[in-house]
Design an enzyme around this catalytic site. Structure first.
Site, PDB file in Angstrom:
ATOM      1  CG  ASP A 202      -1.900   1.116   1.252  1.00 53.94           C
ATOM      2  OD1 ASP A 202      -3.101   0.847   1.059  1.00 53.94           O
ATOM      3  OD2 ASP A 202      -1.469   2.280   1.447  1.00 53.94           O
ATOM      4  CG  ASN A 210      -3.908  11.462  -5.465  1.00 50.91           C
ATOM      5  OD1 ASN A 210      -3.285  11.505  -6.510  1.00 50.91           O
ATOM      6  ND2 ASN A 210      -4.566  10.396  -5.063  1.00 50.91           N
ATOM      7  CG  HIS A 215      -6.689  12.026  -9.249  1.00 49.39           C
ATOM      8  ND1 HIS A 215      -6.882  11.019 -10.171  1.00 49.39           N
ATOM      9  CD2 HIS A 215      -7.147  11.547  -8.066  1.00 49.39           C
ATOM     10  CE1 HIS A 215      -7.440   9.982  -9.572  1.00 49.39           C
ATOM     11  NE2 HIS A 215      -7.617  10.277  -8.295  1.00 49.39           N
ATOM     12  CG  ASP A 219      -4.241   8.676 -12.416  1.00 47.74           C
ATOM     13  OD1 ASP A 219      -4.548   8.249 -11.287  1.00 47.74           O
ATOM     14  OD2 ASP A 219      -5.072   9.094 -13.245  1.00 47.74           O
ATOM     15  CD  GLU A 246      -3.723   3.639  -1.326  1.00 51.58           C
ATOM     16  OE1 GLU A 246      -4.592   2.752  -1.194  1.00 51.58           O
ATOM     17  OE2 GLU A 246      -2.931   3.978  -0.408  1.00 51.58           O
TER      18      GLU A 246
END
Ligand code: GH3
Ligand code: MG
Ligand code: MG
Length: 343
Positions: A202, A210, A215, A219, A246
């Protein structure tokens, strides 16, 4: 009422055998389905116009020969009709890997295959049917092979299967593929009595990433992590998947607790080494690992739960670290913890 003598119905009425035969040939010749016919000696007797178009080979080249394979392959090999004619269906899988043979041969035999199509110069995926024709005494007199060009459908199907099994953002196997593989490897470990390990990774404080960088940068970060994990995987049988959001998950067949710990540390370091910059340093991951030699009663969810617990322990211990745990499956010993710090 006067009959229209030019109607094909007239030809279906009882007629001399030669007339019936010639009508049958005309019928096959003009069928839109690519078709060819071998006689009982394996010699091509009919190669219809649709077959000429499909293969690029004129009937005059193959009629009277045993060269029908030239339409489909570069070197001599049996076509489906040859296997039927020579009672060689036990060799089916050698020549037609794409589709298993059905047990019901009452309507002939079906196969699918990528064919080289030498005269066309490009491969086609063909659906092939072959059926025998017997005379009134039950003797085999001919075998008919029909072909359908399924290239477009097959490509579309393969693309759909790929889309259904892959995560769109990272290109890694998705959660569904992961679940299927875990179930498969779990059963295999139960059978073999081998050890199966699982890692859950994780991204640390990804919400902050973010929030501060946006964002799209998030990505891009997930894509880079996906590549780092994929590159760091050691064996072809290991699987890295995007588990969701994630989180990434890794299946490590035939891997002990210490092997899982080493692999977890390698993956953790691989992400850190990419040096994906964030306001307060670089992007890191926490890893929870679990391992089991599953007994008959145990379920793969137990391995997932344990990896999840180990992951939360790694988060509580300060993130950017690995915690592994062993699932106690009877009669194996009770669980043990191992932890590696990042520094
Ligand atoms: P922790 O260290 O405890 O894991 O903290 P965290 O911030 O990573 O955990 P949290 O669950 O609070 O936040 C996860 C974040 O991951 C929130 C969500 O917006 C982000 N995220 C999940 N999927 C994607 C994605 O596909 N793209 C991007 N950019 N962000 C994603
Ligand atoms: Mg999370
Ligand atoms: Mg997170």
């Amino acid at each position: 009422m006067d009959e229209d003598k030019s109607s094909p119905i007239v030809a279906l009425r009882p007629a001399a055998p030669e007339a019936r035969f010639s009508f049958a040939i005309d019928l096959v010749q003009s069928m839109v389905v690519p078709t060819f016919v071998l006689d009982h000696e394996g010699i091509v007797r009919i190669w219809n116009r649709a077959c000429e178009k499909l293969t690029g080979i004129p009937a005059s080249e193959v009629i009277g020969t045993r060269d029908h394979w030239r339409g489909f392959y570069e070197s001599a090999r049996p076509c489906l009709c040859d296997l039927v004619l020579n009672d060689r269906l036990d060799e089916f899988e050698t020549f037609y890997a794409a589709r298993a043979l059905s047990q019901d041969h009452s309507f002939g035999v079906h196969a699918e295959n990528w064919c080289v199509m030498p005269r066309l110069g490009h491969n086609l995926y063909l659906a092939i049917d072959a059926g025998s024709i017997f005379d009134a005494e039950g003797r085999l007199v001919a075998v008919v092979e029909t072909l359908r060009d399924m290239t477009e459908q097959h490509r579309a199907q393969s693309e759909l299967a790929r889309l259904a099994s892959q995560d769109a953002l990272t290109g890694l196997p998705n959660r569904r593929t992961f679940d299927e593989r875990l179930a498969f490897e779990w059963s295999r470990a139960q059978r073999d009595g081998s050890s199966l390990a699982l890692l859950m990774l994780d991204v640390d404080r990804f919400k902050e990433f973010n929030d501060s960088l946006g964002h799209p940068a998030g990505d891009a970060c997930l894509r880079t992590i996906g590549r780092a994990l994929g590159d760091a995987i050691a064996r072809a049988t290991d699987l890295v998947a995007r588990y969701g959001g994630e989180e990434f998950a890794v299946i490590l067949p035939q891997t002990s607790l210490s092997g899982a710990g080493q692999m977890a540390e390698r993956l953790r370091a691989a992400v850190e080494d990419r040096r994906i910059v964030r306001p307060e340093g670089v992007v890191t991951v926490s890893v929870g690992g679990s391992c089991a030699c599953p007994d008959r009663e145990a379920l793969p969810e137990a391995l997932l739960d344990l990896a999840d617990q180990a992951l939360y322990q790694a988060k509580r211990d300060g993130r950017n670290r690995v915690v592994t745990r062993e699932l106690a499956c009877a009669p194996r010993p009770a669980s043990t913890d191992r932890s590696w710090s990042a520094s």
